[in-house]
Design a protein around this motif. Structure first.
Motif, PDB file in Angstrom:
ATOM      1  N   GLU A 196      -2.181 -53.961  23.442  1.00 32.09           N
ATOM      2  CA  GLU A 196      -2.459 -52.951  22.488  1.00 32.09           C
ATOM      3  C   GLU A 196      -2.113 -53.601  21.207  1.00 32.09           C
ATOM      4  O   GLU A 196      -3.071 -53.363  20.148  1.00 32.09           O
ATOM      5  CB  GLU A 196      -1.395 -51.941  22.830  1.00 32.09           C
ATOM      6  CG  GLU A 196      -1.680 -51.159  23.858  1.00 32.09           C
ATOM      7  CD  GLU A 196      -2.930 -50.045  23.845  1.00 32.09           C
ATOM      8  OE1 GLU A 196      -3.282 -49.827  22.648  1.00 32.09           O
ATOM      9  OE2 GLU A 196      -3.777 -49.700  24.889  1.00 32.09           O
ATOM     10  N   MET A 197      -0.971 -54.431  20.916  1.00 30.41           N
ATOM     11  CA  MET A 197      -0.915 -54.968  19.555  1.00 30.41           C
ATOM     12  C   MET A 197      -1.888 -55.798  19.173  1.00 30.41           C
ATOM     13  O   MET A 197      -2.402 -56.045  18.246  1.00 30.41           O
ATOM     14  CB  MET A 197       0.533 -55.464  19.784  1.00 30.41           C
ATOM     15  CG  MET A 197       0.674 -56.431  18.269  1.00 30.41           C
ATOM     16  SD  MET A 197       2.363 -57.779  18.503  1.00 30.41           S
ATOM     17  CE  MET A 197       1.526 -58.926  19.626  1.00 30.41           C
ATOM     18  N   LEU A 198      -2.416 -56.731  20.181  1.00 24.77           N
ATOM     19  CA  LEU A 198      -3.600 -57.615  19.813  1.00 24.77           C
ATOM     20  C   LEU A 198      -4.999 -56.875  19.449  1.00 24.77           C
ATOM     21  O   LEU A 198      -5.560 -57.375  18.508  1.00 24.77           O
ATOM     22  CB  LEU A 198      -3.823 -58.500  21.154  1.00 24.77           C
ATOM     23  CG  LEU A 198      -4.824 -59.438  20.900  1.00 24.77           C
ATOM     24  CD1 LEU A 198      -4.675 -60.501  19.997  1.00 24.77           C
ATOM     25  CD2 LEU A 198      -5.037 -59.948  22.415  1.00 24.77           C
ATOM     26  N   ALA A 199      -5.072 -55.816  20.303  1.00 23.01           N
ATOM     27  CA  ALA A 199      -6.171 -55.139  20.068  1.00 23.01           C
ATOM     28  C   ALA A 199      -6.312 -54.207  18.410  1.00 23.01           C
ATOM     29  O   ALA A 199      -7.203 -54.466  17.892  1.00 23.01           O
ATOM     30  CB  ALA A 199      -6.333 -54.019  21.123  1.00 23.01           C
ATOM     31  N   TYR A 200      -5.088 -53.826  18.035  1.00 20.85           N
ATOM     32  CA  TYR A 200      -4.818 -53.280  17.043  1.00 20.85           C
ATOM     33  C   TYR A 200      -5.043 -54.380  15.863  1.00 20.85           C
ATOM     34  O   TYR A 200      -5.638 -54.070  14.829  1.00 20.85           O
ATOM     35  CB  TYR A 200      -3.565 -52.629  16.896  1.00 20.85           C
ATOM     36  CG  TYR A 200      -3.182 -52.039  15.535  1.00 20.85           C
ATOM     37  CD1 TYR A 200      -3.970 -50.974  15.005  1.00 20.85           C
ATOM     38  CD2 TYR A 200      -2.468 -52.770  14.335  1.00 20.85           C
ATOM     39  CE1 TYR A 200      -3.779 -50.228  13.903  1.00 20.85           C
ATOM     40  CE2 TYR A 200      -2.256 -52.137  13.208  1.00 20.85           C
ATOM     41  CZ  TYR A 200      -2.833 -50.750  12.935  1.00 20.85           C
ATOM     42  OH  TYR A 200      -2.534 -50.386  11.669  1.00 20.85           O
ATOM     43  N   VAL A 201      -4.369 -55.502  15.952  1.00 27.26           N
ATOM     44  CA  VAL A 201      -4.462 -56.704  14.898  1.00 27.26           C
ATOM     45  C   VAL A 201      -6.165 -57.016  14.787  1.00 27.26           C
ATOM     46  O   VAL A 201      -6.502 -57.106  13.787  1.00 27.26           O
ATOM     47  CB  VAL A 201      -3.468 -57.667  15.212  1.00 27.26           C
ATOM     48  CG1 VAL A 201      -3.663 -58.706  14.283  1.00 27.26           C
ATOM     49  CG2 VAL A 201      -2.122 -57.181  15.068  1.00 27.26           C
ATOM     50  N   VAL A 202      -6.509 -57.401  16.000  1.00 26.18           N
ATOM     51  CA  VAL A 202      -7.825 -57.831  15.762  1.00 26.18           C
ATOM     52  C   VAL A 202      -8.846 -56.899  15.156  1.00 26.18           C
ATOM     53  O   VAL A 202      -9.859 -57.271  14.470  1.00 26.18           O
ATOM     54  CB  VAL A 202      -8.364 -58.280  17.139  1.00 26.18           C
ATOM     55  CG1 VAL A 202      -9.975 -58.554  17.148  1.00 26.18           C
ATOM     56  CG2 VAL A 202      -7.756 -59.377  17.705  1.00 26.18           C
ATOM     57  N   SER A 203      -8.816 -55.467  15.530  1.00 25.22           N
ATOM     58  CA  SER A 203      -9.669 -54.546  15.015  1.00 25.22           C
ATOM     59  C   SER A 203      -9.502 -54.458  13.674  1.00 25.22           C
ATOM     60  O   SER A 203     -10.305 -53.988  12.855  1.00 25.22           O
ATOM     61  CB  SER A 203      -9.603 -53.111  15.899  1.00 25.22           C
ATOM     62  OG  SER A 203      -8.333 -52.635  15.674  1.00 25.22           O
ATOM     63  N   SER A 204      -8.125 -54.336  13.201  1.00 30.61           N
ATOM     64  CA  SER A 204      -7.865 -54.330  11.684  1.00 30.61           C
ATOM     65  C   SER A 204      -8.561 -55.554  10.963  1.00 30.61           C
ATOM     66  O   SER A 204      -9.072 -55.337   9.629  1.00 30.61           O
ATOM     67  CB  SER A 204      -6.319 -54.624  11.454  1.00 30.61           C
ATOM     68  OG  SER A 204      -5.793 -53.129  12.101  1.00 30.61           O
TER      69      SER A 204
END
Length: 60
Positions: A15-23
């Motif tokens: 979830e953290m990785l997805a949030y950072v990459v999408s940002s």
């Protein structure tokens, strides 16, 4: 209990990785897609742990 912790940590990290990459890419954050990916990652980790031998190799 180890299955719970495997899912817990893979869920948080994916979830953290997805949030950072999408940002960073300017895309929208998709919680459901990241949750499905974290479930797949958890299953892969559990299968990999079952396949890899736990005993040291004997020297001939």
């Amino acid at each position: 209990m180890r299955y719970f912790w495997t899912f817990f940590w893979s869920f948080l990290l994916v979830e953290m990785l997805a949030y950072v990459v999408s940002s960073m890419s300017g895309a929208t954050f998709d919680y459901a897609a990241a949750a499905v990916v974290s479930l797949v990652v958890s299953i892969l980790i559990i299968v990999l742990a079952a396949v890899v031998p736990n005993q040291p190799v004997e020297k001939h």
